[in-house]
Design a protein around this motif. Structure first.
Motif, PDB file in Angstrom:
ATOM      1  N   PHE A   1       4.168 -13.933   5.279  1.00  0.00           N
ATOM      2  CA  PHE A   1       3.953 -12.836   4.329  1.00  0.00           C
ATOM      3  C   PHE A   1       2.471 -12.675   4.005  1.00  0.00           C
ATOM      4  O   PHE A   1       1.964 -11.548   3.913  1.00  0.00           O
ATOM      5  CB  PHE A   1       4.731 -13.073   3.043  1.00  0.00           C
ATOM      6  CG  PHE A   1       4.316 -12.139   1.932  1.00  0.00           C
ATOM      7  CD1 PHE A   1       4.705 -10.811   1.950  1.00  0.00           C
ATOM      8  CD2 PHE A   1       3.503 -12.583   0.895  1.00  0.00           C
ATOM      9  CE1 PHE A   1       4.307  -9.943   0.947  1.00  0.00           C
ATOM     10  CE2 PHE A   1       3.097 -11.724  -0.109  1.00  0.00           C
ATOM     11  CZ  PHE A   1       3.498 -10.394  -0.087  1.00  0.00           C
ATOM     12  N   LEU A   2       1.757 -13.780   3.816  1.00  0.00           N
ATOM     13  CA  LEU A   2       0.330 -13.700   3.499  1.00  0.00           C
ATOM     14  C   LEU A   2      -0.444 -13.028   4.623  1.00  0.00           C
ATOM     15  O   LEU A   2      -1.450 -12.349   4.376  1.00  0.00           O
ATOM     16  CB  LEU A   2      -0.224 -15.099   3.230  1.00  0.00           C
ATOM     17  CG  LEU A   2       0.303 -15.786   1.967  1.00  0.00           C
ATOM     18  CD1 LEU A   2      -0.274 -17.199   1.850  1.00  0.00           C
ATOM     19  CD2 LEU A   2      -0.029 -14.979   0.720  1.00  0.00           C
ATOM     20  N   MET A   3       0.014 -13.187   5.866  1.00  0.00           N
ATOM     21  CA  MET A   3      -0.638 -12.521   6.985  1.00  0.00           C
ATOM     22  C   MET A   3      -0.375 -11.015   6.976  1.00  0.00           C
ATOM     23  O   MET A   3      -1.149 -10.241   7.524  1.00  0.00           O
ATOM     24  CB  MET A   3      -0.155 -13.124   8.314  1.00  0.00           C
ATOM     25  CG  MET A   3      -0.617 -14.549   8.562  1.00  0.00           C
ATOM     26  SD  MET A   3      -2.425 -14.707   8.684  1.00  0.00           S
ATOM     27  CE  MET A   3      -2.834 -15.293   7.026  1.00  0.00           C
ATOM     28  N   ARG A   4       0.727 -10.594   6.355  1.00  0.00           N
ATOM     29  CA  ARG A   4       1.039  -9.164   6.259  1.00  0.00           C
ATOM     30  C   ARG A   4       0.486  -8.540   4.979  1.00  0.00           C
ATOM     31  O   ARG A   4       0.442  -7.311   4.873  1.00  0.00           O
ATOM     32  CB  ARG A   4       2.560  -8.957   6.294  1.00  0.00           C
ATOM     33  CG  ARG A   4       3.229  -9.478   7.543  1.00  0.00           C
ATOM     34  CD  ARG A   4       4.705  -9.127   7.551  1.00  0.00           C
ATOM     35  NE  ARG A   4       5.379  -9.721   8.695  1.00  0.00           N
ATOM     36  CZ  ARG A   4       6.183 -10.771   8.613  1.00  0.00           C
ATOM     37  NH1 ARG A   4       6.432 -11.311   7.435  1.00  0.00           N
ATOM     38  NH2 ARG A   4       6.745 -11.265   9.692  1.00  0.00           N
ATOM     39  N   PHE A   5       0.098  -9.348   4.040  1.00  0.00           N
ATOM     40  CA  PHE A   5      -0.375  -8.832   2.756  1.00  0.00           C
ATOM     41  C   PHE A   5      -1.562  -7.889   2.897  1.00  0.00           C
ATOM     42  O   PHE A   5      -1.635  -6.876   2.185  1.00  0.00           O
ATOM     43  CB  PHE A   5      -0.724 -10.007   1.831  1.00  0.00           C
ATOM     44  CG  PHE A   5      -1.163  -9.588   0.469  1.00  0.00           C
ATOM     45  CD1 PHE A   5      -0.251  -9.110  -0.462  1.00  0.00           C
ATOM     46  CD2 PHE A   5      -2.505  -9.670   0.098  1.00  0.00           C
ATOM     47  CE1 PHE A   5      -0.643  -8.719  -1.724  1.00  0.00           C
ATOM     48  CE2 PHE A   5      -2.909  -9.280  -1.156  1.00  0.00           C
ATOM     49  CZ  PHE A   5      -1.984  -8.803  -2.076  1.00  0.00           C
ATOM     50  N   PRO A   6      -2.551  -8.155   3.791  1.00  0.00           N
ATOM     51  CA  PRO A   6      -3.659  -7.199   3.949  1.00  0.00           C
ATOM     52  C   PRO A   6      -3.203  -5.794   4.340  1.00  0.00           C
ATOM     53  O   PRO A   6      -3.878  -4.818   3.996  1.00  0.00           O
ATOM     54  CB  PRO A   6      -4.519  -7.834   5.050  1.00  0.00           C
ATOM     55  CG  PRO A   6      -4.230  -9.288   4.963  1.00  0.00           C
ATOM     56  CD  PRO A   6      -2.788  -9.379   4.587  1.00  0.00           C
ATOM     57  N   VAL A   7      -2.068  -5.671   5.043  1.00  0.00           N
ATOM     58  CA  VAL A   7      -1.564  -4.351   5.403  1.00  0.00           C
ATOM     59  C   VAL A   7      -1.162  -3.587   4.145  1.00  0.00           C
ATOM     60  O   VAL A   7      -1.418  -2.381   4.026  1.00  0.00           O
ATOM     61  CB  VAL A   7      -0.376  -4.472   6.376  1.00  0.00           C
ATOM     62  CG1 VAL A   7       0.195  -3.096   6.706  1.00  0.00           C
ATOM     63  CG2 VAL A   7      -0.811  -5.178   7.653  1.00  0.00           C
ATOM     64  N   LEU A   8      -0.533  -4.264   3.181  1.00  0.00           N
ATOM     65  CA  LEU A   8      -0.144  -3.620   1.927  1.00  0.00           C
ATOM     66  C   LEU A   8      -1.379  -3.160   1.146  1.00  0.00           C
ATOM     67  O   LEU A   8      -1.402  -2.055   0.592  1.00  0.00           O
ATOM     68  CB  LEU A   8       0.686  -4.576   1.075  1.00  0.00           C
ATOM     69  CG  LEU A   8       1.991  -5.088   1.693  1.00  0.00           C
ATOM     70  CD1 LEU A   8       2.706  -6.007   0.726  1.00  0.00           C
ATOM     71  CD2 LEU A   8       2.883  -3.932   2.090  1.00  0.00           C
ATOM     72  N   VAL A   9      -2.391  -4.010   1.116  1.00  0.00           N
ATOM     73  CA  VAL A   9      -3.628  -3.638   0.418  1.00  0.00           C
ATOM     74  C   VAL A   9      -4.283  -2.445   1.108  1.00  0.00           C
ATOM     75  O   VAL A   9      -4.744  -1.498   0.446  1.00  0.00           O
ATOM     76  CB  VAL A   9      -4.596  -4.835   0.370  1.00  0.00           C
ATOM     77  CG1 VAL A   9      -5.923  -4.434  -0.258  1.00  0.00           C
ATOM     78  CG2 VAL A   9      -3.970  -5.993  -0.418  1.00  0.00           C
ATOM     79  N   ALA A  10      -4.313  -2.466   2.442  1.00  0.00           N
ATOM     80  CA  ALA A  10      -4.963  -1.388   3.191  1.00  0.00           C
ATOM     81  C   ALA A  10      -4.249  -0.064   2.992  1.00  0.00           C
ATOM     82  O   ALA A  10      -4.901   0.980   2.825  1.00  0.00           O
ATOM     83  CB  ALA A  10      -5.011  -1.750   4.674  1.00  0.00           C
ATOM     84  N   ILE A  11      -2.910  -0.083   2.971  1.00  0.00           N
ATOM     85  CA  ILE A  11      -2.176   1.174   2.829  1.00  0.00           C
ATOM     86  C   ILE A  11      -2.391   1.774   1.446  1.00  0.00           C
ATOM     87  O   ILE A  11      -2.446   2.997   1.272  1.00  0.00           O
ATOM     88  CB  ILE A  11      -0.669   0.960   3.115  1.00  0.00           C
ATOM     89  CG1 ILE A  11       0.010   2.287   3.457  1.00  0.00           C
ATOM     90  CG2 ILE A  11       0.032   0.289   1.965  1.00  0.00           C
ATOM     91  CD1 ILE A  11      -0.358   2.835   4.785  1.00  0.00           C
ATOM     92  N   LEU A  12      -2.567   0.937   0.424  1.00  0.00           N
ATOM     93  CA  LEU A  12      -2.865   1.449  -0.916  1.00  0.00           C
ATOM     94  C   LEU A  12      -4.266   2.053  -0.969  1.00  0.00           C
ATOM     95  O   LEU A  12      -4.496   3.096  -1.601  1.00  0.00           O
ATOM     96  CB  LEU A  12      -2.741   0.326  -1.950  1.00  0.00           C
ATOM     97  CG  LEU A  12      -1.334  -0.222  -2.193  1.00  0.00           C
ATOM     98  CD1 LEU A  12      -1.390  -1.379  -3.197  1.00  0.00           C
ATOM     99  CD2 LEU A  12      -0.389   0.850  -2.693  1.00  0.00           C
ATOM    100  N   LEU A  13      -5.214   1.416  -0.285  1.00  0.00           N
ATOM    101  CA  LEU A  13      -6.588   1.927  -0.276  1.00  0.00           C
ATOM    102  C   LEU A  13      -6.680   3.240   0.496  1.00  0.00           C
ATOM    103  O   LEU A  13      -7.364   4.175   0.071  1.00  0.00           O
ATOM    104  CB  LEU A  13      -7.528   0.882   0.331  1.00  0.00           C
ATOM    105  CG  LEU A  13      -7.721  -0.412  -0.466  1.00  0.00           C
ATOM    106  CD1 LEU A  13      -8.594  -1.390   0.309  1.00  0.00           C
ATOM    107  CD2 LEU A  13      -8.336  -0.108  -1.830  1.00  0.00           C
ATOM    108  N   VAL A  14      -5.978   3.325   1.616  1.00  0.00           N
ATOM    109  CA  VAL A  14      -6.052   4.521   2.451  1.00  0.00           C
ATOM    110  C   VAL A  14      -5.527   5.739   1.702  1.00  0.00           C
ATOM    111  O   VAL A  14      -6.105   6.844   1.784  1.00  0.00           O
ATOM    112  CB  VAL A  14      -5.280   4.308   3.764  1.00  0.00           C
ATOM    113  CG1 VAL A  14      -5.089   5.627   4.499  1.00  0.00           C
ATOM    114  CG2 VAL A  14      -6.016   3.310   4.646  1.00  0.00           C
TER     115      VAL A  14
END
Length: 296
Positions: free
Chosen positions: A154-167
């Motif tokens: 999950f921690l490896m996928r967490f940056p994707v969640l952060v990136a989608i919020l920023l985008v």
């Protein structure tokens, strides 16, 4: 099987565990002894669990040219596909009050986390039966290593969640830290269900075929991509699914859109703990029979 422990316990970092003497006597003849043995093994398993976790992570990405990049490729690919689908006005991509890309990526990451936790624990006895049968290692070490591996994924996928919020320029709510409790519940439910199914999976291959189809069923009965409107049969199925309340709570606590059912969450927390404890003891109780079948 009766488990007898000598008085002198070794350190948790040592893989030479106390000798276990097997007999035909039921483990539940003395429930207190059974629970005490489980607790002692849990305390002594941290060193083995750490080594097993590091070994599994190394083996997973050892021969991959992209390494850890593969941990978040599926989530990033879903975000791209949803973006293309929204541009082409595909009607099934409905995200409610947030962009469907955000709704879908959060759903996929949570579904992946649940499925991976379930699969890791479900295959644990089959995968390590040779170690359990021939070496003195506790099943608790395998269980803890599986939990650590699910958390790492999950921690490896967490940056994707952060990136989608920023985008999509979405400001996280002040309660986004509490959303991690929902992730813990997802990992706990997946791991507990996987441990409960692990003995059956080690004795028969039928469950493996069911698990191959299960992800498609999960995507249908859980709000991963689509917001189901009330009044339909699928909506009724989803509200009977405990993961629905957790998924929606994580979304609400992260970006403040959607709904949350506090009562359902307060009920799911103790139920998840009971599921984990009961599945752990159930696996421990079944282990002698599984080892006997593996050596037959």
């Amino acid at each position: 099987m009766n488990l007898l422990y000598p008085q002198s316990q070794q350190s948790s970092s040592d893989l030479s565990y106390p000798v276990k003497i097997n007999s035909a006597r039921s483990q539940l003849f003395s429930v207190r002894t059974f629970l005490a043995g489980a607790w002692l093994d849990l305390q002594a398993s941290s060193g083995f669990a750490k080594r097993l976790f590091l070994q599994n992570i190394a083996q997973r990405y050892r021969y991959s040219s992209l390494g850890l990049f593969w941990a978040f490729v599926p989530s990033a690919l879903v975000a791209i596909l949803l973006t293309l689908g929204q541009r082409d006005r595909i009607p099934i991509l409905i995200g409610g009050q947030v962009p469907p890309q955000v709704y879908g990526v959060f759903g996929v990451v949570m579904a992946q986390t649940f499925l991976e936790a379930l699969n890791i624990q479900c295959s644990s006895l089959t995968r390590y039966i040779h170690l359990l049968a021939r070496q003195k290692i506790p099943i608790e070490g395998i269980m803890i290593a599986g939990l650590a591996e699910s958390t790492f994924s999950f921690l490896m996928r967490f940056p994707v969640l952060v990136a989608i919020l920023l985008v999509f320029n979405i400001t996280p709510s002040i309660t986004f830290i509490l959303a991690l409790l929902g992730i813990i519940l997802i990992i706990g439910l997946g791991s507990g269900l996987g441990l409960l199914l692990a003995p059956c999976n080690s004795l028969t291959k039928d469950l493996e075929n069911v698990i191959q189809v299960f992800p498609w069923v999960l995507f249908l009965v859980t709000p991963v991509f689509v917001v189901i409107q009330p009044g339909t049969w699928l909506y009724f199925v989803q509200i009977c699914n405990p993961l629905t309340y957790i998924f929606e709570a994580v979304r609400f606590l992260t970006y403040g859109v959607g709904s949350i059912n506090p009562l359902a969450l307060f009920l799911l927390m103790p139920l998840t703990i009971l599921l984990m404890l009961g599945s752990w003891l159930f696996c421990r109780l079944c282990l002698p029979h599984i080892i006997e079948r593996s050596l037959a």
